[in-house]
Design a protein around this motif. Sequence first.
Motif, mmCIF file in Angstrom:
data_model
loop_
_atom_site.group_PDB
_atom_site.id
_atom_site.type_symbol
_atom_site.label_atom_id
_atom_site.label_comp_id
_atom_site.label_asym_id
_atom_site.label_seq_id
_atom_site.Cartn_x
_atom_site.Cartn_y
_atom_site.Cartn_z
ATOM 1 N N ASP A 212 0.810 -1.220 0.000
ATOM 2 C CA ASP A 212 0.000 0.000 0.000
ATOM 3 C C ASP A 212 0.844 1.272 0.000
ATOM 4 O OD1 ASP A 212 0.638 0.811 2.802
ATOM 5 O OD2 ASP A 212 -0.415 -1.041 3.264
ATOM 6 N N SER B 228 2.637 2.571 2.496
ATOM 7 C CA SER B 228 2.702 3.305 3.768
ATOM 8 C C SER B 228 3.973 3.026 4.567
ATOM 9 C CB SER B 228 1.478 2.983 4.626
ATOM 10 O OG SER B 228 1.477 1.619 5.018
ATOM 11 N N ASP C 164 4.408 5.855 7.368
ATOM 12 C CA ASP C 164 3.452 6.959 7.258
ATOM 13 C C ASP C 164 2.169 6.489 7.931
ATOM 14 O OD1 ASP C 164 1.589 8.881 6.549
ATOM 15 O OD2 ASP C 164 2.325 9.078 4.493
ATOM 16 N N ARG D 213 -1.240 6.784 6.349
ATOM 17 C CA ARG D 213 -1.526 5.984 5.158
ATOM 18 C C ARG D 213 -1.670 4.497 5.446
ATOM 19 N NH1 ARG D 213 2.552 6.916 0.559
ATOM 20 N NH2 ARG D 213 1.135 5.448 -0.400
ATOM 21 N N VAL D 214 -1.334 4.071 6.669
ATOM 22 C CA VAL D 214 -1.477 2.648 6.997
ATOM 23 C C VAL D 214 -2.964 2.295 6.908
ATOM 24 C CG1 VAL D 214 -1.216 0.892 8.795
ATOM 25 C CG2 VAL D 214 0.562 2.636 8.477
#
Length: 192
Positions: A73, A75, A99, A102-103
Amino acid sequence: MTVNLSKGQAVSLQKADGGTLTAVRMGLGWQAAPRRGLFGRRTQEIDLDASAVLFADQQPVDVVFFRHLVSDDGSVRHTGDNLVGGAGQGGDDESILVDLQRVPVHIDQIVFTVNSFTGQTFAEVENAFCRLVDETNGQELARYTLTGGGQYTAQIMAKVHRQGSGWQMTALGASANGRTFQDLLPAMLPLL
């Protein structure tokens, strides 16, 4: 202000102003312990590897390590493999950037591990640490120091896990044996 963590200790990942952290870096540093040899003291190169295993409901769903530098993804990102360690003077030899914003929501824990890819034990490593840094301002938040060496080849260092609407870090410091993160999965599961 840095918190020096002991095994099992947890710290909430909140900023000093009460806000939540948005991006953190897990840094790993080490140096080879000098060994006495026939011609005096010398050091041997030791390849420690940092990995981050992303879990959803106690199931590993992704991993970031030297052969997969970015999570699916995007992150979590590994900055690259260091094959020999460094001066062990406080700088990061390997880093994993997370990040947190963004997880994906289904990821509830990220477990950070370190293993000796070349098979040396931690008795041959000194000045080893992992630390968590606020990536937005470079402030060190927490540090976990590997102490005592030992006849094992891996350490399940710490985990970052969801706590309410934020994140928390827990120092695990669990000794294990294995050359890769895959070898460590059975030892990780009881720590989730």
